[in-house]
Every structure is written in structure tokens, then in C-alpha cells.
Design an enzyme around this catalytic site. Structure first.
Site, PDB file in Angstrom:
ATOM      1  N   TYR A  54      59.143 -42.850 -24.776  1.00  0.00           N
ATOM      2  CA  TYR A  54      59.854 -41.575 -24.649  1.00  0.00           C
ATOM      3  C   TYR A  54      60.906 -41.626 -23.539  1.00  0.00           C
ATOM      4  CZ  TYR A  54      60.974 -36.731 -23.710  1.00  0.00           C
ATOM      5  OH  TYR A  54      61.663 -35.561 -23.496  1.00  0.00           O
ATOM      6  N   HIS A  84      72.646 -31.176 -20.442  1.00  0.00           N
ATOM      7  CA  HIS A  84      71.715 -30.297 -19.734  1.00  0.00           C
ATOM      8  C   HIS A  84      72.387 -29.517 -18.598  1.00  0.00           C
ATOM      9  CE1 HIS A  84      68.790 -32.285 -22.154  1.00  0.00           C
ATOM     10  NE2 HIS A  84      67.758 -31.764 -21.535  1.00  0.00           N
ATOM     11  N   ASN A 196      63.921 -34.681 -14.702  1.00  0.00           N
ATOM     12  CA  ASN A 196      62.518 -34.286 -14.792  1.00  0.00           C
ATOM     13  C   ASN A 196      62.001 -34.079 -13.377  1.00  0.00           C
ATOM     14  OD1 ASN A 196      60.530 -35.773 -17.476  1.00  0.00           O
ATOM     15  ND2 ASN A 196      61.547 -33.826 -17.321  1.00  0.00           N
ATOM     16  N   TYR A 281      45.927   3.251   9.842  1.00  0.00           N
ATOM     17  CA  TYR A 281      45.703   1.854   9.464  1.00  0.00           C
ATOM     18  C   TYR A 281      46.871   0.944   9.823  1.00  0.00           C
ATOM     19  CZ  TYR A 281      41.665   3.208   6.569  1.00  0.00           C
ATOM     20  OH  TYR A 281      40.464   3.669   6.111  1.00  0.00           O
ATOM     21  N   ARG A 284      46.004   0.179  13.365  1.00  0.00           N
ATOM     22  CA  ARG A 284      44.652  -0.335  13.597  1.00  0.00           C
ATOM     23  C   ARG A 284      44.357  -1.613  12.812  1.00  0.00           C
ATOM     24  NH1 ARG A 284      39.846   2.698  11.303  1.00  0.00           N
ATOM     25  NH2 ARG A 284      41.404   4.343  11.103  1.00  0.00           N
ATOM     26  N   PHE A 330      55.812 -32.603 -14.599  1.00  0.00           N
ATOM     27  CA  PHE A 330      57.001 -31.770 -14.430  1.00  0.00           C
ATOM     28  C   PHE A 330      56.690 -30.279 -14.497  1.00  0.00           C
ATOM     29  CE2 PHE A 330      56.636 -33.250 -18.857  1.00  0.00           C
ATOM     30  CZ  PHE A 330      56.285 -32.041 -19.454  1.00  0.00           C
ATOM     31  N   GLU A 416      58.085 -27.157 -25.863  1.00  0.00           N
ATOM     32  CA  GLU A 416      57.717 -26.712 -24.512  1.00  0.00           C
ATOM     33  C   GLU A 416      57.212 -25.281 -24.627  1.00  0.00           C
ATOM     34  OE1 GLU A 416      61.493 -27.417 -22.745  1.00  0.00           O
ATOM     35  OE2 GLU A 416      61.397 -29.558 -23.212  1.00  0.00           O
TER      36      GLU A 416
END
Length: 518
Positions: A54, A84, A196, A281, A284, A330, A416
Site C-alpha cells: 500500500y 491533497h 500520513n 463557591y 471557597r 494515523f 475512512e
């Protein structure tokens, strides 16, 4: 400027914060080169073989079943980077971009990605010569790596995309040429090895963590000042109370606040005869709330330190086993969870600070402070709308603190099918930190007015130093004036750690180490 040498797998949060704060160049320890070279050689062998591996001799994602001819492997990697580069939105700031590049060096330096050392050396040279890729911040879903942001970073390495050098934005190839650098021609799997990974998400989360820690420190100063402003009790800070619960952050916050407030005349003036039994609060429970936030930041820090040293590529080259194996390192789920933890801590620090601001401006609750801390209320509105601003910012941070890690959407033709959303989970943190610094800045201004109203009684020596530092830049509010610059100045004193430094010159604040992993 000399480079910081880092050994892959051993970088600490302290190392990474130094890179972020000082913008140092980075050099990978040359002892890592042997493993890097072996992995690259193993990939080169696979690229020339008949077996499908791959990303080496196949397409990507859903196209993994498409076999690529040996003569096309270089084109395959170049096409991967260019295709990309689909990020949108504003550019990531240069400081975070440089940290992202350093993290990519650390990841590739583990010797499991099959990327040649020449590629790492070019990233080092870009850091050394201030060639900073222009990286759009939107486009990653935090799985299969931060693909789009890392592609924009990698495009510059092959002479494409855009970069800044000496503050000037230009084509990536021109930036390399101006720096005297030569683009790299990617070998088998090298484009995939570069994009990646979780380095974009991790860098954004780390910078937010470092800034959030500074704000957590500052809240101890502002909370202590607010406690004196409303003449609150320090009994809830007693060590015995917090030892009985045992949480580290809570114990440290109480200890720090005791030290900061030690010697306050204001506190001593109402130990006896005070009709109030308990404070609200927000006064405190400061150790319990801020302490829990600090513990949460430390937990996130441990996760991010591990991730910064991780090999997050796919497939991974397992040298000892002589295998190249597909996996899922990844997937940025750990980073997404860490970002959500940081968001919760930042939101809660702001929420309790805002309640202290509201307490101080309310004449029915502030123990004789004037309405809205105005010197002549009615004619003057004092801090009335500054408090409203803190409410707006607090509410915005509450909205932003909603988890991102629980949001997933299938992408890439359902290959994915579960993603982390770590990228925008980490990116939102910068906005949240900016909001928190403004909230704490307003608290500082209000608390200063409140403490000065108690004159001739004085607060502690440590807090007097904080007041003196504030008054160097922001005068007392004797009458209404244009307030926005005062708010920005106070926030700047908070975010730059100037206020904390004024108080902690004698180690008045002891929170332990923000970078401690234990």
C-alpha cells in the site's frame, strides 16, 4: 541560532515548549540515521517487487487495489502531494507551523516510515533558514493523518505550494531558491510518509496546552487578589482540607494561594467578628476547581508527549521483522481526546473567574465594595460592562468546549468510515485561550480596584507586586473612561506571564512542573 538536537522517541514537553517559545531550528540526532536508512532501503526493494504494498506501488485510500507500474512511483508520490493540497481558510501561524515541522521530523526519525534521510535534512534546513510553509487550517478530519495540512507543508519541499521567508509570502520553489535550498524528488512512499500523521493536530494541541498552563498559573494570582478584594476567608486553603481529598492539583493550588496571600493585612482585619460563615463557591472552591483543571491539563500533556514521539505513518516499516505492514497509527483519537480535555479545563477556569468578577461588582455580595467598583456610582458605571464582556466570553468558551472527539463522519468513499475530528478540536483551543486571557484580565482589573478600596489596609507583599505591575500600565479607574485598551493590556499581562513573574520572583507560586509526565 544553533539548532536543538532531538532524539526521536525521547522528546519531552519541556523540549517542545522551548521550540514553541524560542522558535529554534531542529536537528535530528544523527544516531537515528541508521534506522531511517534501513527503512528507506526496505521500501525501495518493495517498490521494485511484484507484491502490492500500500502506498508504495498502489493507489491510495479506496484506490489501494490499483497497482502502479515501477516507473510511475515517483509521479505517484508527487501527485499524492499535489492532489491533497485542498486546505482552505486562514493560514496557520508560523510558530505552530514550525512546531508541526519539528514533530514531523520526530515521527519520520523513528525509522518506520521509509522516508530517506535527505527529506528530513530538507525539513531541518527549512527550519534553519526560516522557510515556513503556508498551511490553510481547515480541511483535516484527523484520520488517515492530517492529510491536507501536511500536504501543504510537503508541497514546499517539492518546490510547489506557498511559503513565507523573512515575512514575505511567495511560491514554495521561490522560497527554497531564496534560501539556497533545492526541492526534493520524492521516492517510493515518501509522499505518503509525509502526509500520513497527526502532526498538525498535535502541534495545535501542544501550543494550546502550553498557553493554557500559563493561564492556569495566572488564575491563582487573580483568584487570590479577588479573595482579598471581597475580604474572603483563607480557611478553605488549609492544607489539612486538601490532604484529606488527595488530588495533586488541588493540594498545589491551595498551597500556592496560601503563599501568595500570606501576610495580607486585609485578611487579618476580618478574622474576628466577620458575620459571614462561608464564602461563595467561586472563592471557597478555587483549589478544587483550578486544581482539577491543572490535573486535566497534565493528563492531556502526557498524551500529547507520547503522540509527539510517535510513528504515525501507514504502512509502517518493521525492520526487525522485515515487513511493511498496514495499520492505523494515523488515527488521531488520542489527540482529539486530549484537545477536549484542554477545552474543558480552559472553559472551567473561565467560568469560575467570571463568577468572581460578578461577585466583586455586585454591591449586595461584595462586602461593602461600591456598585460595579465605580468611585462615583450612578454618574460612573465602573466595571459594569466589563463584567458583561466576561459573561459573553465565558458563554462562548462553554459552547466551544463541547466535545469534538464524539463527532465522526465517513470520508473517502467510506474507506475512512470513522474519524477523530482532532484537527478542529485542537484548533479551537487558541480562540478559547484568547477568551480566557480576557476574562482573567477583567478579573485582575476588578480585583485591583477592590483591593485598593480597602486602603489603608494592604494586601500581601506578593499581591502588592502584582498591583504595582498592573498600575505601571493601567491607572486606577477614578472615573469612567474608554475601557477597551485597559482590558487588552490586562489580558496581555496575563497571557505573557508578566503578572505571574511579578508575583513569583521569590517562588511564591509552586505548582510543580507543567511538563511532568508522572
Amino acid at each position: 541560532m544553533s539548532a536543538l538536537t532531538m532524539s526521536p522517541g525521547t522528546a519531552t514537553l519541556a523540549d517542545l515548549e522551548r521550540l514553541y517559545r524560542e522558535q529554534l531550528p531542529v536537528q535530528i540526532d544523527r544516531a537515528a540515521k541508521e534506522a531511517i536508512d534501513l527503512a528507506a532501503e526496505r521500501v525501495a526493494v518493495a517498490a521494485g517487487g511484484d507484491d502490492a504494498v500500500y502506498g508504495v506501488n498502489t493507489g491510495f485510500g479506496k484506490l489501494a487495489s490499483v497497482k502502479i507500474e515501477a516507473g510511475d512511483t515517483a509521479t505517484l508520490q508527487r501527485n499524492l502531494i499535489l492532489s491533497h493540497c485542498c486546505g482552505v481558510g486562514e493560514a496557520l501561524d508560523a510558530t505552530t507551523t514550525r512546531l508541526m515541522m519539528a514533530l514531523k521530523l520526530l515521527s519520520l526519525g523513528r525509522g518506520a516510515s521509509g522516508v530517506r534521510f535527505d527529506v528530513l535534512r530538507l525539513i531541518e534546513d527549512c527550519l534553519l533558514k526560516d522557510v515556513t510553509p503556508v498551511i490553510p487550517v481547515q480541511g483535516s478530519v484527523g484520520a488517515s493523518g492530517d492529510l491536507a495540512p501536511l500536504a501543504h507543508m510537503s508541497a514546499v519541499l517539492i518546490g510547489e505550494g506557498e511559503a513565507e521567508i523573512a515575512g514575505v509570502r511567495m511560491p514554495g520553489g521561490a522560497a527554497l531558491a531564496q534560501a539556497g535550498l533545492t526541492p526534493v524528488v520524492l521516492g517510493p512512499k515518501e509522499g505518503l510518509g509525509l502526509i500520513n500523521g497527526t502532526q498538525f493536530s498535535t502541534a495545535c494541541a501542544l501550543t494550546a496546552l502550553f498557553d493554557a498552563w500559563r493561564l492556569a498559573e495566572a488564575t491563582l494570582v487573580t483568584a487570590s487578589l479577588s479573595t482579598d478584594a471581597i475580604m474572603g476567608s483563607t480557611a478553605p486553603l488549609l492544607a489539612e482540607i486538601h490532604a484529606l481529598r488527595g488530588h495533586r492539583g488541588q493540594i498545589e493550588v491551595a498551597r500556592a494561594m496560601r503563599a501568595i496571600m500570606d501576610g495580607s493585612e486585609i485578611r487579618e482585619s476580618h478574622r474576628d467578628g466577620d458575620s459571614r460563615v462561608q464564602d461563595p463557591y467561586c472563592i471557597r472552591c478555587q483549589p478544587q476547581v483550578a486544581g482539577a483543571c491543572i490535573d486535566l491539563l497534565r493528563m492531556a500533556g502526557r498524551t500529547l508527549e507520547i503522540e509527539a514521539n510517535a510513528a504515525t505513518d501507514n504502512p509502517l516499516v518493521l525492520i526487525d521483522a522485515d515487513r511493511i505492514v498496514s495499520g492505523g497509527n494515523f488515527h488521531a483519537e488520542p489527540v482529539a481526546f486530549a484537545a477536549d480535555q484542554i477545552a474543558l479545563a480552559v472553559a472551567e477556569l473561565g467560568a469560575i473567574s467570571q463568577r468572581r468578577v460578578a461577585l466583586m461588582v455586585d454591591p449586595t455580595l461584595s462586602f461593602d465594595l461600591p456598585p460595579f467598583l465605580a468611585r462615583n456610582p450612578g454618574l460612573n458605571s465602573g466595571m459594569m460592562i466589563a463584567e458583561v464582556t466576561t459573561a459573553a466570553l465565558m458563554s462562548e468558551n462553554k459552547h466551544l468546549a463541547n466535545p469534538c472527539s464524539t463527532d465522526s463522519t465517513p470520508t473517502s468513499a467510506n474507506q475512512e468510515d470513522h474519524v477523530s475530528m482532532a484537527a478542529h478540536g485542537a484548533r479551537r483551543l487558541a480562540r478559547m485561550n484568547a477568551n480566557l486571557s480576557q476574562i482573567l484580565g477583567v478579573e485582575l482589573l476588578c480585583a485591583a480596584e477592590g483591593v485598593e478600596h480597602r486602603a489603608p489596609l494592604k494586601t500581601s507583599i506578593a499581591l502588592q507586586k502584582a498591583l504595582a505591575r498592573l498600575r505601571t500600565d493601567v491607572p486606577p479607574l477614578t472615573e469612567d473612561r474608554y475601557m477597551a485598551p485597559d482590558l487588552d493590556t490586562a489580558a496581555d499581562l496575563i497571557r505573557t506571564r508578566v503578572l505571574v513573574a511579578a508575583v513569583s520572583a521569590n517562588d511564591m507560586i509552586d505548582l510543580g512542573d507543567a511538563h511532568a509526565a508522572g
